[in-house]
Motif scaffolding. Sequence first.
Motif, mmCIF file in Angstrom:
data_model
loop_
_atom_site.group_PDB
_atom_site.id
_atom_site.type_symbol
_atom_site.label_atom_id
_atom_site.label_comp_id
_atom_site.label_asym_id
_atom_site.label_seq_id
_atom_site.Cartn_x
_atom_site.Cartn_y
_atom_site.Cartn_z
ATOM 1 N N GLU A 163 0.963 -1.170 0.034
ATOM 2 C CA GLU A 163 0.203 -0.319 -0.227
ATOM 3 C C GLU A 163 1.013 1.217 -0.272
ATOM 4 O OE1 GLU A 163 -3.048 -0.009 3.084
ATOM 5 O OE2 GLU A 163 -3.765 -1.925 2.747
ATOM 6 N N TYR A 164 0.405 2.291 -0.946
ATOM 7 C CA TYR A 164 1.545 3.299 -0.591
ATOM 8 C C TYR A 164 0.123 4.800 -0.681
ATOM 9 C CZ TYR A 164 3.255 7.416 -3.497
ATOM 10 O OH TYR A 164 3.756 8.731 -3.853
ATOM 11 N N THR A 165 0.651 6.029 0.174
ATOM 12 C CA THR A 165 -0.171 6.802 0.056
ATOM 13 C C THR A 165 1.094 8.098 0.084
ATOM 14 O OG1 THR A 165 0.425 6.884 2.373
ATOM 15 C CG2 THR A 165 -1.710 5.604 0.976
ATOM 16 N N ASN A 166 0.271 9.410 -0.606
ATOM 17 C CA ASN A 166 0.995 10.502 -0.428
ATOM 18 C C ASN A 166 0.073 11.224 -0.881
ATOM 19 O OD1 ASN A 166 3.194 12.540 -1.123
ATOM 20 N ND2 ASN A 166 4.215 11.053 -2.128
ATOM 21 N N VAL A 167 0.015 12.095 0.587
ATOM 22 C CA VAL A 167 -0.918 13.449 0.823
ATOM 23 C C VAL A 167 -0.202 14.624 0.309
ATOM 24 C CG1 VAL A 167 -2.168 14.535 1.946
ATOM 25 C CG2 VAL A 167 -2.395 12.009 1.607
ATOM 26 N N ALA A 168 -0.386 15.500 -0.811
ATOM 27 C CA ALA A 168 0.839 16.745 -1.087
ATOM 28 C C ALA A 168 0.190 17.967 -0.673
ATOM 29 C CB ALA A 168 1.288 16.528 -1.944
ATOM 30 N N LEU A 169 0.660 19.449 -0.654
ATOM 31 C CA LEU A 169 0.639 19.956 -0.307
ATOM 32 C C LEU A 169 1.126 21.164 -0.931
ATOM 33 C CD1 LEU A 169 -1.727 22.586 -0.665
ATOM 34 C CD2 LEU A 169 -0.831 23.011 2.232
ATOM 35 N N VAL A 170 1.042 21.814 -2.350
ATOM 36 C CA VAL A 170 1.506 22.792 -2.649
ATOM 37 C C VAL A 170 1.541 24.343 -2.728
ATOM 38 C CG1 VAL A 170 3.576 23.376 -4.917
ATOM 39 C CG2 VAL A 170 2.930 21.325 -4.474
ATOM 40 N N LYS A 171 2.420 25.135 -1.596
ATOM 41 C CA LYS A 171 1.379 26.484 -1.660
ATOM 42 C C LYS A 171 2.380 27.400 -2.076
ATOM 43 C CE LYS A 171 2.294 25.972 3.438
ATOM 44 N NZ LYS A 171 1.243 26.373 4.506
ATOM 45 N N ASP A 172 1.942 28.672 -1.545
ATOM 46 C CA ASP A 172 2.478 29.830 -1.862
ATOM 47 C C ASP A 172 3.515 29.992 -3.714
ATOM 48 O OD1 ASP A 172 2.307 30.768 0.998
ATOM 49 O OD2 ASP A 172 4.159 30.130 1.955
ATOM 50 N N PHE A 173 1.950 29.460 -3.748
ATOM 51 C CA PHE A 173 2.643 30.343 -5.792
ATOM 52 C C PHE A 173 3.717 29.459 -6.256
ATOM 53 C CE2 PHE A 173 0.872 33.969 -3.920
ATOM 54 C CZ PHE A 173 -0.645 34.213 -4.678
ATOM 55 N N GLY A 174 4.423 28.131 -5.571
ATOM 56 C CA GLY A 174 5.343 26.943 -5.790
ATOM 57 C C GLY A 174 5.926 27.262 -4.848
ATOM 58 N N PHE A 175 6.093 27.729 -4.275
ATOM 59 C CA PHE A 175 7.622 27.775 -3.341
ATOM 60 C C PHE A 175 7.588 26.945 -2.153
ATOM 61 C CE2 PHE A 175 7.323 32.226 -6.543
ATOM 62 C CZ PHE A 175 9.319 31.904 -6.474
ATOM 63 N N ASN A 176 6.385 26.879 -1.646
ATOM 64 C CA ASN A 176 6.608 26.262 -0.085
ATOM 65 C C ASN A 176 5.598 24.404 -0.471
ATOM 66 O OD1 ASN A 176 4.620 25.479 2.680
ATOM 67 N ND2 ASN A 176 6.897 24.750 2.829
ATOM 68 N N GLN A 177 6.018 23.701 -0.038
ATOM 69 C CA GLN A 177 5.635 22.186 -0.645
ATOM 70 C C GLN A 177 6.069 20.809 0.305
ATOM 71 O OE1 GLN A 177 7.768 20.215 -3.822
ATOM 72 N NE2 GLN A 177 6.683 18.178 -3.995
#
Length: 627
Positions: free
Chosen positions: A352-366
């Motif tokens: 099983e694999y999970t990857n929960v991602a958030l890219v914010k600040d117009f791409g400058f924070n991940q």
Amino acid sequence: MTFTVQSAGRQFDRLALMFFGDTEVWRTSTAEPVKPPGIRWTVTKDMSHLLYFWKSPQRIIFDLGNLVDEKYTGTFNTTLTASFYQVTPSDFQDAKPADLIVPISSRKGAQGLPSHFVLPGDQASNSVSLPRNINRAVLTISANGQAAEEFWWSNVLESDKMTFAKTYGAYPGRSPFREVQVLVDGHLAGVSWPFPVIFTGGVTPSLHRPIVGLQAFDLREHQIDISPWLPLLCDGHEHDFAIRVMGVTDNGVDGGVLSASIDDSWYVTGKVFLWLDDDGRSVTTGSVSTSALKPLASQDPVIHLSRAISRNETGFNETLSFEVTVRRSLDISATVRSQRRHSHVQWTQKLEYTNVALVKDFGFNQVNDFRVTGLDEARGLDQDRSFETFYEYPLHCNQSIRFDSSGDMTIQSSLLEGLQLKIRGSSVLPMGTEGYPGPLPESQTQGAHLQTLREGQGEFFAPAGGKTSSGFGSTNQLFYFGSLLTVPGQSLEHAGKSHELYFRNVTAVNGSVVADEERSVASACRNIVRPPQPAAGNSQDRGGDEGVVRVEGKHPPSTAAPGSWFEFAEPLAPRQHFGRRLKLVQPSCGNIDCEAGTPTATARGSSTSIGPLLQQLQLQQQPLRYH
């Protein structure tokens, strides 16, 4: 085998591969050096499973690429030594070493060149004719991403890679999922979901001085039992062994499929460990299940994707959130008849694999919250030839990048990476318990249990032009290793009891170790702490017991010089170990009672996958006694 490296100056981390002829036998990487006098590190590795090679002269090819110029001045002074010991068959515990090892590689050893395949450019396959009297076969894979694929776990979906093109730039695509497949004559024989190795320059360099990322100095192979394919492989003809690395291609909405379309590059090799019957004239026969021969397309894993983009009031993309989940089950079986056996053999995998991602600040924070769990089982052969492996590795990474008006860059990051590994049975790869005296009767132990958790924060500064850089950071690593205890009828995934063989809790701040607690059944116990000190520009090594001052109380003397080491006669305040508090009840190292106390908080921010692992990384519920 012992590998020692000295380096000084400025240099990137470098990948190194070691071959015996055409066969890869070890994969490692380097630390990033600092200004003179530089750094030094040593890696020790058990190579007993490669006994087949040690019986005859071998051509060693050690490939450590490097670039030295006026900016990157660091060279690597390396020393490789091997130590040999006289053993008896009983010293190999559950299984004797393989009779034959066959490489799956580009086979360039005769030219004095490394023999790894580079994907996607190469066709990673070999046609091989094997002996006909094989009674067991296990294939191991060595694979990791480099260049554009080094941080594959942080990639975005292919349809989203240009989301921040107007602000940050393009993101790497092809999805944050990778699967390494092994094919036998075009049929899926097994998979490896790679461990997300973070090398010593990764994310933020100051995170890795001097405590390097998990597996950075010893990249672990993955083993796949291919014994169910013996009726096919022992027919006297050539058979094709292939290795593929797959990503996910999405449809831009909520669907995705496996795809061999990946970026450059993956370094991959394999090798097949073979055990032969005594009678060289015997022929292994049988039949492979029809389910194993299904078309590849019908054996894809189950993939679920979700994604969302938010924009600011002027229409620029401000955030991208997405989640990737993948599940796979694989079941390959056969009836195998060899010289002394007639049995139903089976290889199964559940992942099983999970990857929960958030890219914010117009791409400058991940932010990535990544987790893989897997259970591999080889059954049906004799008890001394079956094995099980349970593995779990979470990763939580938060990285932000800023550029000021002058072009100076600042990177801030926090990183948590973990690994839990349980092995029992006849593993081809060393389990780690081989070098320890048995703390319990052998009838009560079944394998090995490793748990480690590494957490750090760091900052990195690079002025425009990139000729200089600086940074600071702190890192802590907890490491537990024990012999797995037998629990009748209990699955390996839920087997939680083990007898401690080694424990360590080490903390570093700004390149210097400030606390180091260590226990081992093979040596005296240690509880050594060094006061924090200003960064010295290079990693400081304790260097054995020289300069260690024994302290009778709980506090070092006020006259202590910065950098002094102290060994405390009595325990310090209780420390958190894998989600529980541990108190040393008796200070004598000859007979220690370790008492587990009340649970401590385990939640880490908004992480959805780290918390459960922290709850599992805990010492036994009952008091532990070591004599």
